[in-house]
Design a protein around this motif. Sequence first.
Motif, PDB file in Angstrom:
ATOM      1  N   LEU A   1      -1.239   7.422  -2.397  1.00  0.00           N
ATOM      2  CA  LEU A   1      -0.820   6.068  -2.059  1.00  0.00           C
ATOM      3  C   LEU A   1      -2.020   5.263  -1.584  1.00  0.00           C
ATOM      4  O   LEU A   1      -2.934   5.804  -0.962  1.00  0.00           O
ATOM      5  CB  LEU A   1       0.251   6.100  -0.972  1.00  0.00           C
TER       6      LEU A   1
ATOM      7  N   VAL B   1      -2.286   3.343   0.793  1.00  0.00           N
ATOM      8  CA  VAL B   1      -2.431   3.359   2.247  1.00  0.00           C
ATOM      9  C   VAL B   1      -3.364   4.484   2.689  1.00  0.00           C
ATOM     10  O   VAL B   1      -4.028   4.389   3.723  1.00  0.00           O
ATOM     11  CB  VAL B   1      -1.051   3.474   2.930  1.00  0.00           C
ATOM     12  N   ASP B   2      -3.462   5.524   1.883  1.00  0.00           N
ATOM     13  CA  ASP B   2      -4.346   6.642   2.229  1.00  0.00           C
ATOM     14  C   ASP B   2      -5.728   6.510   1.600  1.00  0.00           C
ATOM     15  O   ASP B   2      -6.554   7.403   1.743  1.00  0.00           O
ATOM     16  CB  ASP B   2      -3.708   7.965   1.786  1.00  0.00           C
TER      17      ASP B   2
ATOM     18  N   ASP C   1       0.794  -1.225   0.000  1.00  0.00           N
ATOM     19  CA  ASP C   1       0.000   0.000   0.000  1.00  0.00           C
ATOM     20  C   ASP C   1       0.825   1.273   0.000  1.00  0.00           C
ATOM     21  O   ASP C   1       0.278   2.350   0.102  1.00  0.00           O
ATOM     22  CB  ASP C   1      -0.981  -0.016   1.168  1.00  0.00           C
ATOM     23  N   ARG C   2       2.143   1.138  -0.097  1.00  0.00           N
ATOM     24  CA  ARG C   2       2.930   2.365  -0.274  1.00  0.00           C
ATOM     25  C   ARG C   2       3.144   2.657  -1.757  1.00  0.00           C
ATOM     26  O   ARG C   2       4.060   3.367  -2.112  1.00  0.00           O
ATOM     27  CB  ARG C   2       4.270   2.252   0.429  1.00  0.00           C
TER      28      ARG C   2
END
Lengths: 254, 564
Positions: A135, A137-138, A93-94
């Motif tokens: 990203l 992750v966000d 997730d980056r």
Amino acid sequence: MTDEQTALSLRGLAKRFDGKVAVAGVDLDVPAGSFYGLLGPNGAGKTTTLSMAVGLLRPDAGQARVLGQDVWADPVRAKQLLGVMPDGVRLFDRLSGAELLAYHGLLRGMDPTVVDQRAAELLDVLALTDAGRTLVVDYSAGMKKKIGLACALLHGPRLLVLDEPFEAVDPVSAALIRDILTRYVGSGGTVVFSSHVMEVVERLCSHVAILAEGTIKRVGTIDEVRGKRSLEEVFVEVVGGRTATGEELAWLSN
Amino acid sequence: MAVELTAPAGPARRVSARHFVRLKLRVMGNNLRGQGWRVALFLGGALVGLWFAGSGFFLFASPGLADADRYASMVAAFGGGLVVLGWLLLPLIFFGVDETLDPARFALLPLPRRTLVTGLLTAALVSVPAVAVLLALLGLVVTAGVLGGWSAALVEVVGVLLGVLLCVAAARAVTSAFASMLRSRRVRDLAAVLLAVAAALLGPLQLIGVSALQETEWDRLDGVSEVIGWTPLGAPWTAGIDLAEGRGWAAPVKLLISALTVLALLAWWSRSLESAMVGTASAGGARAKGGPAGGAVSQLFPRAVGWARRDQFGALVAREARYWWRDARRRANLITIAVVGIFVPVLVNLGGSGFGTGGGQGFGQGAAEPSPLLVSLSMLFVGVVAAVTLANQFGFDGSAYAAHVVAGVRGQQELRARMTAFSIYVVPMLGVVAIVIAVLLGRPGWIGLTAGSLLASYGAGLAVNCFVSVLGAYALPETSNPFALNSGGGVVKSFLTMLAMLVTAVAAVPMVVAAALLGDVWHWLALPVGAAYGLGAALLGAYLAGDVLDRRQPELLATVTPRR
């Protein structure tokens, strides 16, 4: 060939964790071209079963075949036919959405130009193009599910195995995911997914299996399983839940 | 007569600190239940705590036992001050906070903040470190008692109790304030990196501090300790000592300073607790706009990996390269390598008598004359440290590694790609280290020697850590909070790291032997031989470990997937 008509075949899959039985011998045949719902209460062993079926978790006993290819004896060939979206598993997730899709495509050995083209299309259809270079992750929970589905679809698998694809997804995204999956099945693909949302299963699935306490309790086409009742009634009865009788919790009803 | 729907189940009973303590003990007990190794780790930790407590006790009691009243206030001020500083900073840098009772869990309960703060503080006192510190500092009571009789001892008891309260409250207040500051992922990543720099610099700073201490006179420290004694750092510890030394008026003032500090800290904590309780739910996050340049594939490949083919190997390298920069944990490791890589060789080779750590003399060389042997050894150390970063390379990925399992990535391919991506960062860094050290030594001709030793040990380390990362992987907590820590894993973790470093060092020993035996010829041979040795070792390691990885991919995935 019966193998060709069975997209996923499980025989006696079993797994115990620290002496506790999680899955106690699951047999399942998923016909090619079906939309298969694996139902079960929390802790029934859905995720464990699906993980063993796709090669993420080594079973203590039993076999899993994808379109005739043994997942554990010949993983490479079986995995080429498979698209998987595990639940409770992080993505890389980056990376941004586009980067993640490119990564999955190249991991699968796809041609870069095809990857570019399909990634752009998938991002567009799943309404993720706006996210740009954000990203993963966000991303919100719904967006993460969508990008996970895109990763599973990218290489054009013959069988899609999805663990809880509708969990934590808003109605708009859920409708989109439903449409895509229906189209995929319509064009000859097979979908197996786990859920405990009766309404979704009843609307989408051609076949269901009810899993409880690590074994299959009911299996068949959706009409065979539910008969004249609602799927929910059957499910609650099979799983052994109880309906409140009104005697207890009297203080709740004033 | 039915009860009303919204009626509470009777008048709510007061919740007291006792409940929090019992809850904490229960949670601790349940964590240990049925897990033999956890019990063992806990007992080990408790024994270490007890050992520290015991030695601390005698240290703090020594001025009294030895009747050396001259040092009493100095020991109290400096020792106590260090303890407070430690409580303040160590949780931020190393250990994370013990979140057995996470404030966020109490967010929904109708508890007044005052109850919550006193409860959580009391619960925080029930921990091995807090008890150990209390026991250790009670040594000061002995000192005060011997020097000043019962009244001084009594005042000192109050002081020490206040001091321990101050320590715990300070640790809680600071971390809680940080937690609310660290809402956004970007700030969190930045904080993690800054803390990594601070932690990496701690060693060098300590050495410099020690050497500085050796040169200052003790008398001047008297004045410093007196000043510290009047700050919250030293006030609680020196109150009783002051009374014993005849400055009776100072004792109540110092106790007051301590009490006010504790109150202030609690008030601060109580304010930041509210935001900590609401949790660190991401506020949507800054959405990076800016039109994507080019197709998905060209976005994946950073410029440094532009040379790679657009296939599976290239994708693995590109993703790893991006992760070494984008994942704060990994970036922190890179920074540690850079700092260690420069400081350790400089200290070892140029340290002079002040902090030469005796190594220079041990090999029969003066500090002025750089020795090829010592240089090779220090380079070897840097290479080993750099490579050991990969010891848990799969742990960094966590459950995301499932994607590789599903795609059926071959083990050898996987390991070679990971080494390549890591080396994109590390090899240039090692090059800089080799040049800087050779220049600082005043022997630019030794660049071949330094670079060769570095590459050989780094390559050997990659090979060793391939195996360690496949066989000894463990899960890192899957959280974006850089302060979070898996409790209990620390011992196993450091044991594995030590083992990997040891094996690597052994594997790279031929380079050191060659440096010792071959003399000047080696200065020219070291670079090609070292590079070839390192490359060969790394490739062999990836080849052999890749086979192992192929056989236990699902097991590896299971070990790096965090529980729950």
